[in-house]
Write an enzyme that holds these catalytic residues in place. Structure first.
Site, short mmCIF file in Angstrom:
data_model
loop_
_atom_site.label_atom_id
_atom_site.label_comp_id
_atom_site.label_asym_id
_atom_site.label_seq_id
_atom_site.Cartn_x
_atom_site.Cartn_y
_atom_site.Cartn_z
N CYS A 120 122.95 75.96 -9.21
CA CYS A 120 124.08 76.65 -9.85
C CYS A 120 124.76 77.69 -8.96
O CYS A 120 125.95 77.93 -9.07
CB CYS A 120 123.62 77.33 -11.13
SG CYS A 120 122.80 76.19 -12.23
N HIS A 138 129.65 81.41 -13.33
CA HIS A 138 129.15 80.03 -13.38
C HIS A 138 129.07 79.62 -14.84
O HIS A 138 128.57 80.39 -15.68
CB HIS A 138 127.77 79.96 -12.71
CG HIS A 138 126.99 78.75 -13.10
ND1 HIS A 138 127.51 77.47 -12.97
CD2 HIS A 138 125.75 78.60 -13.63
CE1 HIS A 138 126.61 76.61 -13.41
NE2 HIS A 138 125.54 77.26 -13.82
N ASN A 198 128.31 72.17 -18.20
CA ASN A 198 127.81 72.88 -17.02
C ASN A 198 127.82 71.91 -15.85
O ASN A 198 127.08 70.92 -15.85
CB ASN A 198 126.39 73.38 -17.33
CG ASN A 198 125.73 74.11 -16.19
OD1 ASN A 198 126.13 73.98 -15.04
ND2 ASN A 198 124.69 74.86 -16.50
O1 UT7 Z 1 123.12 76.36 -15.09
C1 UT7 Z 1 121.74 76.36 -14.96
C2 UT7 Z 1 121.17 77.53 -15.65
N1 UT7 Z 1 120.86 77.14 -17.00
C3 UT7 Z 1 121.07 77.99 -17.96
O2 UT7 Z 1 121.57 79.07 -17.72
C4 UT7 Z 1 120.61 77.58 -19.34
C5 UT7 Z 1 120.12 78.78 -20.08
N2 UT7 Z 1 119.58 78.42 -21.38
C6 UT7 Z 1 120.35 77.95 -22.39
O3 UT7 Z 1 121.54 77.77 -22.21
C7 UT7 Z 1 119.72 77.73 -23.74
O4 UT7 Z 1 118.37 78.15 -23.69
C8 UT7 Z 1 119.78 76.26 -24.24
C9 UT7 Z 1 121.21 75.90 -24.61
C10 UT7 Z 1 119.27 75.32 -23.17
C11 UT7 Z 1 118.92 76.08 -25.48
O5 UT7 Z 1 119.34 76.97 -26.48
P1 UT7 Z 1 118.29 77.90 -27.22
O6 UT7 Z 1 119.03 78.65 -28.22
O7 UT7 Z 1 117.53 78.68 -26.17
O8 UT7 Z 1 117.35 76.86 -27.94
P2 UT7 Z 1 115.79 76.56 -27.74
O9 UT7 Z 1 115.53 75.88 -26.45
O10 UT7 Z 1 115.02 77.80 -28.05
O11 UT7 Z 1 115.54 75.50 -28.89
C12 UT7 Z 1 115.71 75.84 -30.28
C13 UT7 Z 1 115.52 74.60 -31.11
C14 UT7 Z 1 114.25 73.84 -30.79
O12 UT7 Z 1 113.75 73.30 -31.99
P3 UT7 Z 1 112.55 74.03 -32.81
O13 UT7 Z 1 111.41 74.06 -31.84
O14 UT7 Z 1 113.06 75.39 -33.14
O15 UT7 Z 1 112.37 73.15 -33.98
C15 UT7 Z 1 114.71 72.71 -29.91
O16 UT7 Z 1 113.87 71.58 -29.99
O17 UT7 Z 1 116.59 73.68 -30.87
C16 UT7 Z 1 116.05 72.40 -30.53
N3 UT7 Z 1 116.97 71.73 -29.61
C17 UT7 Z 1 118.00 70.99 -30.03
N4 UT7 Z 1 118.43 70.65 -31.24
C18 UT7 Z 1 119.52 69.88 -31.34
C19 UT7 Z 1 116.99 71.79 -28.26
N5 UT7 Z 1 118.02 71.07 -27.77
C20 UT7 Z 1 118.67 70.57 -28.86
C21 UT7 Z 1 119.79 69.76 -29.01
N6 UT7 Z 1 120.19 69.43 -30.25
N7 UT7 Z 1 120.51 69.31 -27.95
#
Ligand code: UT7
Length: 350
Positions: free
Chosen positions: A114, A277, A307
Site C-alpha cells: 500500500c 491511500h 482498494n
Molecule cells: O490497504 C491495506 C491495508 N488494509 C487496511 O487498511 C484494512 C484495514 N481493516 C479494515 O478495513 C477492516 O478491518 C475490514 C473492512 C477488513 C473488516 O471490517 P471490520 O469492521 O474490522 O470487521 P471484522 O473483520 O471485525 O469482522 C466483523 C464480522 C465478522 O463476523 P462475526 O465474527 O462478527 O460473526 C466477519 O466474519 O464481519 C464478518 N465479515 C463479513 N461479513 C459480510 C467479514 N467480512 C465480511 C464480508 N461480508 N465481506
C-alpha cells in the site's frame, strides 16, 4: 539540486465494474456490510486474459508522459510499485520498458504494497535531487482480481480490493517553491504476518491462520516453494487481520502526515488536498477528523475503485487533479499505510 515535481499524471481503470451485489453471487456478503464497513460500492476488475498489471500501467504511463510533453524515449528511469506483478520475476518495470520501446534505462520494482507509490516517488525524488535523472516514470499498478479467494472464507479481503494503475512523470523543479518538499518513510516488521501473502515464498513453513506457522510434511520436500497442500488448503491467497491493521493505520496515518508538516514548518490547516491511500473510507474519515480537515481538503474515491493498493494514491491524485480540485501552488499531502507494516508521506507544492 532542485527537488522533483510532477510534470504529468495519468490513470487507468479497467472497464469492468463489479458491484457489491455482484460479489454476493460468490460469497456470503451484502452491499450493506461492505458499504458500512469500508465505504466501497463498486470496484473494477481487469480483463482476465487481455489485461495485466503491466498493460494497465502502460495505459496510465502513456497519459502521464503525454501530459508531461515528452515521449517514452525521454524517460531515463522507471520506478514501478506493485504487489501483483505479471511474473514472480522479472519485475514489471522491464516489461513496461520493453512494451513502451524505451531506451535501455534502469528499471526498479518496489514491493511495498500500500505504501509502494509513496516510497517510489521518494526514491525517484532522490535521483532527481542528485541530478542523476531528469525524466523519471513512477508507476503504481495492481491486478488483484486474479489472486483473491472469492469464497466466503476470503470475504474480509476479497471485497476490499480492486484493479487499476496510476503514473506520474517526475522532472526537476524550476524553482524551490514547487515540487516535492519532503518524503518520510517508515516500517515496523513486528506485524509482518498480519497482512501478507505467504506463498509462494522461500520460508520453510507455510501459514495457516488457525495453525500459525505449520511445518511441512517430509513428503513435501522438493515442492516447498509451491506445494499441492498449499493449493488444497487455499494457502495461496492474501491473509489479513483487518481489525489489527485498522487500529495501527489510524495511528500511523496522522503521525506520518504530522511529521511531514512539522518538517516543513506547516500546519494541517495549510493542506489544500490530502490524498490518503484508499484502504477503507472509515480509516480516511478517522484521519480527516484527527487532523481536523474539512471535506474539501481530503479526496476519496474508494467508493468506486475499492482498494487498489500501490495504485490507489496515484489514481486518487490524478482524479482529484482532473476534477480541478488541485491547482497550481496548492499544498498536497500523500500518505499511505499498509502491509509490512510500512507507512509513508510526501508533501508537495503543486
Ligand atoms: O490497504 C491495506 C491495508 N488494509 C487496511 O487498511 C484494512 C484495514 N481493516 C479494515 O478495513 C477492516 O478491518 C475490514 C473492512 C477488513 C473488516 O471490517 P471490520 O469492521 O474490522 O470487521 P471484522 O473483520 O471485525 O469482522 C466483523 C464480522 C465478522 O463476523 P462475526 O465474527 O462478527 O460473526 C466477519 O466474519 O464481519 C464478518 N465479515 C463479513 N461479513 C459480510 C467479514 N467480512 C465480511 C464480508 N461480508 N465481506
Amino acid at each position: 539540486m532542485p527537488q522533483a515535481r510532477i510534470a504529468g499524471i495519468g490513470m487507468y481503470v479497467p472497464e469492468n465494474v463489479v458491484t457489491n451485489q455482484d460479489l454476493t453471487k460468490y460469497m456470503d456478503t451484502s452491499d450493506e456490510w461492505i458499504q458500512e464497513r469500508t465505504g466501497i460500492r463498486e470496484r473494477r476488475y481487469a480483463h482476465r486474459d487481455q489485461e495485466t498489471t503491466t498493460t494497465m500501467a502502460i495505459k496510465a504511463a502513456e497519459i502521464a508522459i503525454q501530459r508531461a510533453g515528452i515521449t517514452p524515449q525521454d524517460i531515463d528511469f522507471i520506478v514501478f510499485a506493485t504487489l501483483s506483478p505479471d511474473y514472480y520475476f522479472p519485475g514489471c518495470g522491464v516489461l513496461l520498458q520493453r512494451a513502451m520501446k524505451m531506451k535501455e534505462i534502469g528499471a526498479l520494482d518496489i514491493r511495498n504494497q500500500c505504501s509502494g507509490f509513496v516510497y517510489a516517488i521518494s526514491v525517484a525524488d532522490q535521483f532527481i535531487r542528485t541530478g542523476m535523472y531528469k525524466n523519471i516514470l513512477v508507476v503504481g499498478a495492481e491486478k488483484h482480481s486474479f489472486g483473491l479467494d472469492f469464497s466466503t472464507r476470503g470475504r474480509n479481503v476479497s471485497v476490499i480490493f480492486g484493479d487499476g494503475a496510476g503514473a506520474v512523470v517526475l522532472q526537476p523543479s524550476a524553482n524551490d517553491k514547487q515540487g516535492i518538499l519532503s518524503t518520510h518513510l517508515h516500517s515496523d516488521g513486528e506485524s509482518a504476518e498480519l497482512l501478507a501473502m505467504y506463498n509462494p515464498g522461500t520460508h520453510a513453513n507455510y501459514w495457516s491462520p488457525n495453525q500459525k506457522l505449520a511445518n511441512f510434511d517430509e513428503a513435501e520436500i522438493g515442492e516447498m516453494f509451491f506445494s499441492h497442500k498449499m493449493i488444497d488448503n487455499a494457502q495461496v491467497f492474501p491473509y489479513m487481520d483487518g481489525p489489527a491493521v485498522f487500529k495501527k493505520a489510524i495511528v500511523k496515518f496522522p503521525e506520518v502526515i504530522n511529521e511531514a508538516l512539522q518538517a516543513n514548518g506547516l500546519a494541517a490547516s495549510d493542506i489544500n488536498m490530502l490524498i490518503p491511500h484508499q484502504a477503507n473510507l472509515r480509516i480516511a474519515q478517522f484521519v480527516q477528523q484527527s487532523l481536523k480537515l474539512r471535506d474539501d481538503q481530503v479526496y476519496n474515491n474508494i467508493q468506486h475503485y475499492g482498494n487498489t493498493t500501490a495504485a490507489s494514491v496515484p489514481i486518487a491524485l490524478c482524479e482529484a487533479w482532473e476534477k480541478g480540485k488541485i491547482k497550481e501552488g496548492d499544498l498536497v499531502c500523500l500518505a499511505a499505510f499498509g502491509s509490512g507494516f510500512t507507512w509513508a508521506s510526501a508533501l508537495l507544492r503543486w
